[in-house]
Design a protein around this motif. Structure first.
Motif, PDB file in Angstrom:
ATOM      1  N   ILE A 376       2.340  -8.104  -2.147  1.00 35.81           N
ATOM      2  CA  ILE A 376       0.919  -8.358  -1.936  1.00 35.81           C
ATOM      3  C   ILE A 376       0.190  -8.146  -3.260  1.00 35.81           C
ATOM      4  O   ILE A 376       0.461  -7.194  -3.998  1.00 35.81           O
ATOM      5  N   GLN A 377      -0.705  -9.054  -3.578  1.00 35.87           N
ATOM      6  CA  GLN A 377      -1.438  -8.981  -4.840  1.00 35.87           C
ATOM      7  C   GLN A 377      -2.293  -7.698  -4.879  1.00 35.87           C
ATOM      8  O   GLN A 377      -2.932  -7.318  -3.909  1.00 35.87           O
ATOM      9  N   LEU A 378      -2.295  -7.032  -6.019  1.00 36.98           N
ATOM     10  CA  LEU A 378      -3.011  -5.765  -6.168  1.00 36.98           C
ATOM     11  C   LEU A 378      -4.501  -5.923  -5.836  1.00 36.98           C
ATOM     12  O   LEU A 378      -5.089  -5.056  -5.182  1.00 36.98           O
ATOM     13  N   ALA A 379      -5.111  -7.020  -6.267  1.00 33.37           N
ATOM     14  CA  ALA A 379      -6.536  -7.239  -5.987  1.00 33.37           C
ATOM     15  C   ALA A 379      -6.794  -7.276  -4.486  1.00 33.37           C
ATOM     16  O   ALA A 379      -7.729  -6.655  -3.980  1.00 33.37           O
ATOM     17  N   LEU A 403      -8.726   0.719 -12.212  1.00 33.69           N
ATOM     18  CA  LEU A 403      -7.844   0.625 -11.046  1.00 33.69           C
ATOM     19  C   LEU A 403      -6.491   1.243 -11.375  1.00 33.69           C
ATOM     20  O   LEU A 403      -5.858   0.889 -12.379  1.00 33.69           O
ATOM     21  N   ARG A 404      -6.050   2.184 -10.535  1.00 32.44           N
ATOM     22  CA  ARG A 404      -4.784   2.871 -10.779  1.00 32.44           C
ATOM     23  C   ARG A 404      -3.855   2.696  -9.580  1.00 32.44           C
ATOM     24  O   ARG A 404      -4.295   2.749  -8.438  1.00 32.44           O
ATOM     25  N   LEU A 405      -2.587   2.516  -9.866  1.00 28.46           N
ATOM     26  CA  LEU A 405      -1.547   2.399  -8.853  1.00 28.46           C
ATOM     27  C   LEU A 405      -0.594   3.569  -9.060  1.00 28.46           C
ATOM     28  O   LEU A 405       0.044   3.672 -10.117  1.00 28.46           O
ATOM     29  N   ASN A 414      -3.424  -9.203 -10.630  1.00 25.12           N
ATOM     30  CA  ASN A 414      -2.543 -10.176  -9.973  1.00 25.12           C
ATOM     31  C   ASN A 414      -1.134  -9.625  -9.755  1.00 25.12           C
ATOM     32  O   ASN A 414      -0.290 -10.298  -9.153  1.00 25.12           O
ATOM     33  N   ARG A 415      -0.905  -8.424 -10.212  1.00 25.21           N
ATOM     34  CA  ARG A 415       0.413  -7.807 -10.084  1.00 25.21           C
ATOM     35  C   ARG A 415       0.806  -7.724  -8.612  1.00 25.21           C
ATOM     36  O   ARG A 415       0.017  -7.365  -7.747  1.00 25.21           O
ATOM     37  N   GLU A 416       2.061  -8.038  -8.309  1.00 25.44           N
ATOM     38  CA  GLU A 416       2.572  -7.964  -6.946  1.00 25.44           C
ATOM     39  C   GLU A 416       2.988  -6.525  -6.618  1.00 25.44           C
ATOM     40  O   GLU A 416       3.783  -5.908  -7.340  1.00 25.44           O
ATOM     41  N   ALA A 419       7.446  -2.911  -1.736  1.00 26.60           N
ATOM     42  CA  ALA A 419       7.995  -1.670  -1.185  1.00 26.60           C
ATOM     43  C   ALA A 419       8.581  -0.785  -2.278  1.00 26.60           C
ATOM     44  O   ALA A 419       8.711   0.433  -2.100  1.00 26.60           O
ATOM     45  N   ALA A 420       8.923  -1.361  -3.412  1.00 25.31           N
ATOM     46  CA  ALA A 420       9.467  -0.569  -4.523  1.00 25.31           C
ATOM     47  C   ALA A 420       8.419   0.374  -5.104  1.00 25.31           C
ATOM     48  O   ALA A 420       8.762   1.334  -5.807  1.00 25.31           O
ATOM     49  N   ASP A 421       7.137   0.134  -4.792  1.00 19.23           N
ATOM     50  CA  ASP A 421       6.062   0.991  -5.315  1.00 19.23           C
ATOM     51  C   ASP A 421       5.777   2.183  -4.405  1.00 19.23           C
ATOM     52  O   ASP A 421       4.917   3.007  -4.729  1.00 19.23           O
ATOM     53  N   LEU A 422       6.450   2.267  -3.280  1.00 15.40           N
ATOM     54  CA  LEU A 422       6.224   3.384  -2.357  1.00 15.40           C
ATOM     55  C   LEU A 422       6.713   4.699  -2.968  1.00 15.40           C
ATOM     56  O   LEU A 422       7.797   4.769  -3.557  1.00 15.40           O
ATOM     57  N   VAL A 423       5.892   5.735  -2.836  1.00 12.61           N
ATOM     58  CA  VAL A 423       6.261   7.087  -3.255  1.00 12.61           C
ATOM     59  C   VAL A 423       6.053   8.006  -2.053  1.00 12.61           C
ATOM     60  O   VAL A 423       4.919   8.148  -1.575  1.00 12.61           O
ATOM     61  N   ASP A 424       7.112   8.575  -1.571  1.00 13.65           N
ATOM     62  CA  ASP A 424       7.048   9.404  -0.366  1.00 13.65           C
ATOM     63  C   ASP A 424       6.428   8.635   0.799  1.00 13.65           C
ATOM     64  O   ASP A 424       5.677   9.189   1.618  1.00 13.65           O
ATOM     65  N   GLY A 425       6.741   7.343   0.861  1.00 11.98           N
ATOM     66  CA  GLY A 425       6.322   6.530   1.996  1.00 11.98           C
ATOM     67  C   GLY A 425       4.934   5.948   1.905  1.00 11.98           C
ATOM     68  O   GLY A 425       4.480   5.258   2.840  1.00 11.98           O
ATOM     69  N   VAL A 426       4.205   6.183   0.804  1.00 11.51           N
ATOM     70  CA  VAL A 426       2.850   5.644   0.664  1.00 11.51           C
ATOM     71  C   VAL A 426       2.639   5.135  -0.756  1.00 11.51           C
ATOM     72  O   VAL A 426       3.411   5.435  -1.672  1.00 11.51           O
ATOM     73  N   ILE A 427       1.562   4.377  -0.916  1.00  9.72           N
ATOM     74  CA  ILE A 427       1.124   3.926  -2.237  1.00  9.72           C
ATOM     75  C   ILE A 427      -0.257   4.524  -2.478  1.00  9.72           C
ATOM     76  O   ILE A 427      -1.149   4.406  -1.636  1.00  9.72           O
TER      77      ILE A 427
END
Length: 442
Positions: A376-379, A403-405, A414-416, A419-427
């Protein structure tokens, strides 16, 4: 000097402007504890018959009311200053009445509005009233005692008024000339916005409320925001003309922030008082994010802290003012949501902003797990999380470094996100230094 009222023409009272004196340094102008408190904390804008009201409040218990239309399931921070006025009335040994507008909400108050309000059904209004009630109990003590608050629905009497009888009994006391002079009507006409006949009758209905409360409960005072001045004066005059009894009005300035923004409005919408519409954490953050110049004023208006302590906190400079803001957030959140919720909100904020840790009390937004599986697009994710109002706003936020991820600055909106961005089950998404939301796939 404080507002005084002069008859012009006879039996018509108009206020002069209140002076710009500092409430912390000005000489007390009242002898009653109630008006002294209202003056010292900065609530007073206009008063009818100030000396007479001061005399009544210093000699015994007076009863005063404020009305709230049931146009939404929750009241918001913009209503909080008037709720605090009722609290100050009760704290000073007097009796407050909360009027919920089961009757007036069927019409809608035109004051300060450019467009006709949407008419709501009886069922919608009653559902809103039931939902709103929970907030009042946080600020007022209700019961059967002489200074205990009452909560009354004005549909009790307004729904029973026959229209012809209503016009014959009360309509004769109002002139079109007088009604056209009030801002609630005049401004709408000047802007060439339609004012329906049903809205035009609103001020008669509100004046009738005051008369009915005076007859049933001995209520002598109506309070409200300064946009209600015309409606309040109508009720004062009606009681004095029809029943020849004392009646008074008191308004508070319409509140805006130091930068001129409307109080209680944010990019994410209204700051609701009900916890199911605005979490204790978000409520705490709203007050924590107050402008430096507003801290002292907000502490006086929205907390019970002694004025000497307010003056100490208000005098803080530089980074220390943040400690005063935390006190403001603690006190306001504790009053509405309780001490436990206030502490949890503060702990969550400190973990998130000062320690970079996560907390279960942070706002959480659920999204379908399939969105992350496909990316999903970050925006779009920032908009879904409520950190931005549009994709364009999210892109500007990212380009500006706001904006921080997962605590990492992300300039590419536009960064996608997957699920690889999940940390302890959340973003963890952050906008600037003050807004954090956890995104959880479900």
């Amino acid at each position: 000097m404080l507002a005084t009222l002069n008859p012009s023409p006879p039996d018509v009272l108009e206020p002069t402007a209140q002076g710009d004196s500092d409430p912390m340094t000005a000489e007390p102008q009242f002898k009653s504890a109630f008006l002294q408190t209202m003056q010292a904390r900065g609530y007073i804008h206009q008063i009818t018959h100030p000396e007479e009201l001061d005399e009544a409040a210093s000699k015994g218990i007076i009863t005063g009311y404020i009305g709230y239309d049931a146009t939404a399931p929750s009241l918001h921070v913009g209503n909080l200053i008037t709720i605090m006025m009722l609290r100050r009335l009760q704290q000073s040994g007097h009796k407050p009445i909360v009027i919920v507008g089961g009757g007036t909400s069927k019409v809608g108050d035109p004051s300060g509005k450019d467009e006709t309000r949407q008419l709501r059904t009886h069922e919608e209004i009653q559902a809103n009233i039931a939902s709103q009630k929970q907030a009042f109990g946080r600020f007022l003590t209700f019961g059967d005692g002489p200074t205990d608050a009452l909560l009354i629905d004005n549909d009790e009497w307004l729904s029973k008024l026959g229209y012809i009888d209503f016009l014959r009994e009360y309509g004769v006391h109002f002139t079109i000339n007088r009604m056209l002079a009030f801002d609630s009507v005049k401004l709408r006409l000047e802007r060439e916005q339609p004012l329906t006949f049903i809205e035009f009758n609103y001020m008669l209905m509100q004046a009738t409320d005051f008369l009915e409360l005076n007859r049933r409960y001995g209520c002598v005072l109506q309070m409200g925001g300064s946009d209600q001045w015309g409606n309040i004066v109508n009720g004062v005059e009606l009681i004095r003309r029809v029943d020849h009894k004392p009646a008074f009005g008191l308004t508070t300035p319409l509140l805006s922030t130091a930068s001129g923004a409307k109080m209680g409005k944010t990019a994410q919408g209204a700051v609701w008082l009900n916890a199911d519409m605005r979490s204790p954490y978000d409520y705490w953050q709203f007050w924590r994010n107050a402008e430096d110049a507003d801290v002292g004023r907000f502490l006086r208006l929205f907390t019970d802290l002694p004025l000497a302590e307010v003056a100490r906190l208000e005098a803080m400079q530089g980074a220390a003012i943040n400690d005063a803001k935390k006190v403001l957030a603690d006190e306001t959140t504790r009053m509405l949501h309780g001490a436990e919720a206030a502490k949890a909100a503060r702990d969550a904020a400190e973990k998130a902003f000062e320690q970079g840790a996560l907390s279960d009390d942070l706002p959480t937004v659920d999204i379908p797990a399939t969105d992350l599986a496909g990316g999903i697009q970050l925006a779009k994710l920032a908009v879904t999380a409520g950190l931005a109002g549009s994709n364009g706003e999210a892109r500007r936020l990212a380009q500006g470094g706001g904006l921080r991820l997962n605590d990492t600055q992300e300039p590419d909106a536009n960064r996608e996100v997957t699920a690889a961005d999940l940390v302890d089950g959340v973003i963890k998404l952050s906008a600037g230094r003050k807004k954090i939301v956890l995104v959880r796939p479900v």
